[in-house]
Design an enzyme around this catalytic site. Sequence first.
Site, PDB file in Angstrom:
ATOM      1  N   GLY A 115     -24.146  31.443  31.445  1.00 25.82           N
ATOM      2  CA  GLY A 115     -25.106  30.951  32.438  1.00 25.82           C
ATOM      3  C   GLY A 115     -24.695  31.485  33.789  1.00 25.82           C
ATOM      4  O   GLY A 115     -24.123  32.571  33.882  1.00 25.82           O
ATOM      5  N   VAL A 145     -21.506  34.731  48.147  1.00 19.93           N
ATOM      6  CA  VAL A 145     -21.074  36.096  48.450  1.00 19.93           C
ATOM      7  C   VAL A 145     -20.851  36.279  49.947  1.00 19.93           C
ATOM      8  O   VAL A 145     -19.829  36.832  50.373  1.00 19.93           O
ATOM      9  CB  VAL A 145     -22.117  37.111  47.919  1.00 19.93           C
ATOM     10  N   PHE A 151     -18.880  42.315  43.205  1.00 19.51           N
ATOM     11  CA  PHE A 151     -18.487  42.013  41.828  1.00 19.51           C
ATOM     12  C   PHE A 151     -17.659  40.733  41.731  1.00 19.51           C
ATOM     13  O   PHE A 151     -17.082  40.461  40.682  1.00 19.51           O
ATOM     14  CB  PHE A 151     -17.676  43.188  41.257  1.00 19.51           C
ATOM     15  N   ASP A 163     -27.291  32.729  59.064  1.00 22.12           N
ATOM     16  CA  ASP A 163     -28.053  32.147  57.959  1.00 22.12           C
ATOM     17  C   ASP A 163     -29.283  31.450  58.549  1.00 22.12           C
ATOM     18  O   ASP A 163     -29.238  30.983  59.692  1.00 22.12           O
ATOM     19  CB  ASP A 163     -27.192  31.141  57.172  1.00 22.12           C
ATOM     20  N   THR A 191     -27.542  41.647  44.979  1.00 22.06           N
ATOM     21  CA  THR A 191     -27.828  42.443  43.780  1.00 22.06           C
ATOM     22  C   THR A 191     -29.320  42.734  43.735  1.00 22.06           C
ATOM     23  O   THR A 191     -30.138  41.810  43.701  1.00 22.06           O
ATOM     24  CB  THR A 191     -27.399  41.668  42.517  1.00 22.06           C
ATOM     25  N   CYS A 194     -25.729  34.794  38.094  1.00 21.23           N
ATOM     26  CA  CYS A 194     -25.806  36.259  38.024  1.00 21.23           C
ATOM     27  C   CYS A 194     -26.225  36.805  36.669  1.00 21.23           C
ATOM     28  O   CYS A 194     -27.227  37.510  36.579  1.00 21.23           O
ATOM     29  CB  CYS A 194     -24.470  36.865  38.429  1.00 21.23           C
TER      30      CYS A 194
END
Length: 442
Positions: free
Chosen positions: A258, A18, A153, A37, A124, A261
């Site tokens: 699978g 993402v 999404f 990161d 999420t 998410c």
Amino acid sequence: MSHPTNREPIGVIGTGYVGLVTAAGFAELGNDVWCIDIDEAKIEGLKQGRIPIWEPGLAELVERHRGRLHFSTDLADALEHARLLFVAVGTPPTYSGDADLSAVHSVVAAMPASDRHALVMKSTVPVGTGATIKRVFEEQGKAGFRYVSCPEFLKEGSAVKDFLQPDRVVIGDDGDWAGDAVVDLYAPLEAPLVRTDIKSAEMVKLASNAFLATKISFINEIANVCEETGADVVEVARGMGLDDRIGPKFLQAGIGFGGSCFPKDVTALKQLAGNSGYHFQLLNSVIEVNELQKRRVMAKLEKNLGSLVGKEIGLLGLAFKPNTDDMREASSLVLSARLQAAGARVRAYDPVAEDEARKLIGGVEFKTSAAEVADGADALVLVTEWPEFAELDFSAVAASMRGNTVIDGRNFLDAEKVRDAGLAYEGIGRPALKDREPARTA
Ligand SMILES: NC(=O)c1ccc[n+]([C@@H]2O[C@H](COP(=O)([O-])OP(=O)(O)OC[C@H]3O[C@@H](n4cnc5c(N)ncnc54)[C@H](O)[C@@H]3O)[C@@H](O)[C@H]2O)c1
């Protein structure tokens, strides 16, 4: 797409699927992006142009915008250059099924007191997370830090396209400058915008994934009833999907969903409901149907081969879906473990996911082509619908196999072509050839 020069610089924390797609996507829109990161090797690789994931179009986009993409392990770089800090760290499931928010909370804890910055949550998270984070900010004397929920999404395999042409953009905020700024950021995409409160935005994401998972488990149960009654689920789905209240998508029966998410988000919503005192009965069934579906291939193999002890079973594809190397919660993980437990020997080929698969699957012999998997196999199971498997020379496959069973776990192959090559084809929810009525014309 034109590249405006006065776009707002942003920060993206977490450069996984993402984060990196979001960063590259905003760079395409003209934004400078500071990508942060904690994984030093990943950041070092990105600085040198190495893309850590396999995602169509992503490497090209990152390369094209190298000048706008800045990679660092130091959060201060993003804080210095950007007001909006997108959070795209992982929220994997805990043992209990709740979302593990430890990475999110370590990002929150690292934020300084500021009246100039906002966190924009792409990860999420359970409904109520935004409220909790705002409370944490208040308790830590950082009440000036703004918070926006902006759930993601994108679909792995078409993530770049999904960023640039989203079905909708959902923004949940408190009606302050930060929400306005995120609306402005997405404006060039001209996507339908749902601007709402933070909790509703959080729920849109969880409910969307739960609904899609429900659709898959629904058609899988229809497939199972088709197998009992002689109907063909592919025909059934075709007939259902033309109803625009239903639509054709997510009606492909197979061996279960699978990925990183659906399984975790469905379980997280079930847990969230349970923790709030509500028993979400439907989601329990969706999860259970999916687990059983992953195992149905075993019965099909045993029906065709008898005992699986010593049998050579070839898996075509391992990734949880085509066009990605993501192996998280892939059906192949359950299947390869069940096969080995039943005494079978498992060989497998995936065009891109072998490296990721090696980290998660034990005891499997990895081959470098579908033809190698077929050579000497008693049965083949198509697990991932990679386009190259549809193009296989099934006469050559039949000649090199020891047995003749082909289980099409995604109803992806041309059944007639496989059968014409002398192989025993079996799909999911489709009658065997001998049971089928002859095709009728109008
Ligand atoms: N993958 C998808 O298709 C998808 C789609 C929509 C939403 N999401 C959600 O987006 C979030 C991210 O998913 P992903 O698949 O991109 O995860 P990922 O595991 O690919 O990437 C997460 C990244 O965050 C980094 N990270 C962890 N802790 C950090 C910290 N404290 N500071 C900076 N970086 C940190 C990790 O090193 C890693 O690179 C999850 O909540 C997921 O549910 C994923």
